[in-house]
Design an enzyme around this catalytic site. Structure first.
Site, mmCIF file in Angstrom:
data_model
loop_
_atom_site.group_PDB
_atom_site.id
_atom_site.type_symbol
_atom_site.label_atom_id
_atom_site.label_comp_id
_atom_site.label_asym_id
_atom_site.label_seq_id
_atom_site.Cartn_x
_atom_site.Cartn_y
_atom_site.Cartn_z
ATOM 1 N N ARG A 130 10.447 3.541 13.436
ATOM 2 C CA ARG A 130 10.333 4.717 12.569
ATOM 3 C C ARG A 130 10.576 5.990 13.390
ATOM 4 O O ARG A 130 11.263 6.902 12.972
ATOM 5 C CB ARG A 130 8.942 4.761 11.918
ATOM 6 C CG ARG A 130 8.749 3.672 10.868
ATOM 7 C CD ARG A 130 7.490 3.893 10.062
ATOM 8 N NE ARG A 130 6.293 3.414 10.708
ATOM 9 C CZ ARG A 130 5.698 2.249 10.434
ATOM 10 N NH1 ARG A 130 6.214 1.418 9.544
ATOM 11 N NH2 ARG A 130 4.589 1.902 11.052
ATOM 12 N N PHE B 125 13.299 -1.395 0.675
ATOM 13 C CA PHE B 125 12.103 -2.190 0.974
ATOM 14 C C PHE B 125 11.099 -1.252 1.660
ATOM 15 O O PHE B 125 10.639 -1.500 2.772
ATOM 16 C CB PHE B 125 12.436 -3.386 1.874
ATOM 17 C CG PHE B 125 13.562 -4.244 1.367
ATOM 18 C CD1 PHE B 125 13.310 -5.246 0.442
ATOM 19 C CD2 PHE B 125 14.870 -4.054 1.805
ATOM 20 C CE1 PHE B 125 14.343 -6.050 -0.029
ATOM 21 C CE2 PHE B 125 15.909 -4.842 1.329
ATOM 22 C CZ PHE B 125 15.647 -5.848 0.417
ATOM 23 N N ALA C 50 15.943 -4.199 -4.530
ATOM 24 C CA ALA C 50 16.850 -3.466 -3.636
ATOM 25 C C ALA C 50 18.301 -3.935 -3.784
ATOM 26 O O ALA C 50 19.226 -3.129 -3.673
ATOM 27 C CB ALA C 50 16.383 -3.632 -2.196
ATOM 28 N N ASP D 243 14.808 -3.008 5.440
ATOM 29 C CA ASP D 243 13.714 -3.740 6.100
ATOM 30 C C ASP D 243 13.094 -4.754 5.130
ATOM 31 O O ASP D 243 11.953 -4.573 4.676
ATOM 32 C CB ASP D 243 12.661 -2.733 6.595
ATOM 33 C CG ASP D 243 11.549 -3.407 7.373
ATOM 34 O OD1 ASP D 243 11.762 -4.523 7.890
ATOM 35 O OD2 ASP D 243 10.449 -2.810 7.473
ATOM 36 N N CYS E 129 12.638 -9.879 9.687
ATOM 37 C CA CYS E 129 11.351 -10.249 10.286
ATOM 38 C C CYS E 129 11.071 -11.737 10.052
ATOM 39 O O CYS E 129 9.925 -12.168 10.137
ATOM 40 C CB CYS E 129 10.228 -9.373 9.753
ATOM 41 S SG CYS E 129 10.007 -9.505 7.981
HETATM 42 N N1 SAH Z 1 9.627 -0.767 5.973
HETATM 43 C C1 SAH Z 1 8.287 -0.910 5.502
HETATM 44 C C2 SAH Z 1 7.850 -2.359 5.414
HETATM 45 C C3 SAH Z 1 8.675 -3.223 4.468
HETATM 46 S S1 SAH Z 1 7.904 -4.723 4.027
HETATM 47 C C4 SAH Z 1 7.361 -0.095 6.399
HETATM 48 O O1 SAH Z 1 7.805 0.449 7.430
HETATM 49 O O2 SAH Z 1 6.175 0.031 6.060
HETATM 50 C C5 SAH Z 1 8.947 -5.335 2.798
HETATM 51 C C6 SAH Z 1 8.796 -4.702 1.425
HETATM 52 O O3 SAH Z 1 9.805 -5.244 0.584
HETATM 53 C C7 SAH Z 1 7.491 -4.958 0.702
HETATM 54 O O4 SAH Z 1 6.888 -3.729 0.389
HETATM 55 C C8 SAH Z 1 7.874 -5.693 -0.597
HETATM 56 O O5 SAH Z 1 7.128 -5.235 -1.732
HETATM 57 C C9 SAH Z 1 9.308 -5.291 -0.749
HETATM 58 N N2 SAH Z 1 10.210 -6.200 -1.487
HETATM 59 C C10 SAH Z 1 10.198 -7.552 -1.510
HETATM 60 N N3 SAH Z 1 11.262 -8.011 -2.205
HETATM 61 C C11 SAH Z 1 11.948 -6.919 -2.642
HETATM 62 C C12 SAH Z 1 13.148 -6.731 -3.392
HETATM 63 N N4 SAH Z 1 13.858 -7.770 -3.820
HETATM 64 N N5 SAH Z 1 13.557 -5.473 -3.642
HETATM 65 C C13 SAH Z 1 12.856 -4.421 -3.215
HETATM 66 N N6 SAH Z 1 11.724 -4.531 -2.483
HETATM 67 C C14 SAH Z 1 11.273 -5.763 -2.195
#
Ligand code: SAH
Length: 393
Positions: A211, A228, A280, A297, A337
């Site tokens: 970040r 995400f 997404a 992410d 991840c």
């Molecule tokens: N970048 C964030 C962490 C991301 S974790 C940070 O720095 O805090 C991954 C995220 O993806 C989760 O919040 C989950 O709700 C979301 N997610 C899971 N599948 C998804 C999809 N198909 N489209 C959008 N978001 C999604």
């Protein structure tokens, strides 16, 4: 009495090389035959030579997790206390400025398999992922109380990997109640964390350094996209670094609600920085705008090795779609991840995505988790987060 595990002939090599896991296929015999999950164990070669001590779970494919190669040392309060102190003292050396949240114990990376402890302000969140770690729950809580005098200790043991250990979810206060919001600071940015209902232990601490890097690379006035986004942590950094607009996309309503609070806590306008509840992949397919900076992410798309093929396709799709929305001269931070998707494979996936998108792409940096998530050199599986900073012309 400790469980005695004897390996098949010739299967001691990985252990002699320091690897901390023994898979069930490497085991010749176990005595007694039906030990309790989480029992202490001693591991011997087929020739009867003592190799290591650890703990045992007959339910898991990873049948033993090793904690010591020194005879006399074993999984118990003494070793726990020593390793915890080492982990805590190391974090005192590396805590970043204007930051009061970080991982204090990182499982195998701190010689404590199955134990994760995250600090959020004055509170602590514990996650236990194995039966052997659960044996130490009370001792761990007692030690943490004494060392940190925390305002709360909450256990959020929700990792899907627990099912492979024969364990269900555990969410409970181990010491005082955390409430639904804990305020933390990361590099001067304010975040609200929900340890009880949030994802993981409440916040993705592993992305802290990425970040910061993303903020460093944000051009003034940039149009950015954070896919995400969870609780909007990248968004807060990018907007704080001078992006004129950051669109955050997450499929979870709860995550977006928390993101809204986080924007407000940092004085960032929700009008200029839209928060979108959406898939997404769909969002990108329908999107016609171009962005100067994109963060991708996703959650772990391959939770098992059998999911790797399907996950690879999904990673390729999201990266191709992302690259197709990236302006000339734009930057993309892309991550995986999934422990089962190694760094090389991820690089190949991103390569295919770039080829299909028809973009000229350069790698500016290789990314991973920060130093509060140390990885044992003998345990490459611990390096689950990998990413690239890409520059596309
Ligand atoms: N970048 C964030 C962490 C991301 S974790 C940070 O720095 O805090 C991954 C995220 O993806 C989760 O919040 C989950 O709700 C979301 N997610 C899971 N599948 C998804 C999809 N198909 N489209 C959008 N978001 C999604």
């Amino acid at each position: 009495m400790n469980v005695k595990v004897t390996l098949r002939r010739g299967r001691e090599r990985p252990i002699l090389n320091g690897h901390p896991w023994i898979f069930s296929g490497a085991v010749e015999s176990i005595s007694p035959e039906e030990p309790e999950p989480g029992s202490r164990c001693d591991v011997y070669s087929a020739e009867g030579e003592w190799l290591a001590a650890g703990y045992f779970n007959p339910e898991s494919q990873i049948i033993c997790r090793l904690v010591s190669r020194r005879q006399g040392e074993e999984w118990g309060p003494e070793l726990l206390g020593e390793r915890l102190e080492q982990a805590a003292a190391f974090r005192e050396r590396i805590i970043p400025p204007e930051t009061d949240c970080l991982r204090i114990v990182n499982s195998e990376g701190d010689g404590l398999p199955g134990i994760i402890v995250d600090r959020y302000g004055k509170g602590l969140v514990v996650e236990l992922t194995t039966a052997g770690a659960e044996q130490m729950r009370d001792k761990l809580a007692k030690w943490l109380k004494k060392r940190f005098k925390p305002s709360f200790i909450y256990e959020s043991s929700t990792a899907p990997a627990r099912t492979q250990e024969g364990l269900g979810e555990v969410r409970q206060a181990l010491h005082k109640d955390p409430g639904s919001r804990v305020e933390v600071t990361e590099y001067g940015h304010r975040f609200l964390v929900d340890p009880v209902e949030g994802q993981k232990t409440g916040f993705y601490l592993d992305q802290r350094e990425n970040r910061r890097l993303a903020a460093h690379w944000t051009p003034k006035g940039a149009q950015a996209l954070n896919l995400f986004s969870y609780s909007g942590a990248f968004t807060v950094y990018l907007a704080g670094a001078g992006a004129s607009s950051v669109v955050s996309v997450d499929s979870s309503e709860k995550a977006i609600a928390l993101a809204e609070e986080n924007l407000a806590a940092n004085g960032i306008s929700a009008k200029d920085n839209p928060l979108v509840i959406a898939d997404a992949f769909d969002y990108l397919r329908k999107c016609s705008e171009e962005f100067d900076l994109i963060v991708i992410d996703p959650p772990p798309l391959a939770r098992r090795s059998s999911h790797v093929r399907k996950a690879s396709r999904a990673y390729k799709d999201i990266n191709r779609l992302g690259l197709s929305r990236l302006a000339a001269g734009g930057l993309m931070f892309t991550f995986s991840c999934s422990g089962h998707v190694g760094k090389r494979l991820f690089q190949q996936i991103v390569f295919s995505a770039a080829l299909e998108a028809g973009r000229e792409v350069r790698v500016l940096a290789h990314l991973g988790a920060g130093p509060d998530h140390p990885v044992s050199l003998y345990h490459p599986e611990g390096e689950y987060l990998k990413g690239f900073l890409l520059y596309a012309t």
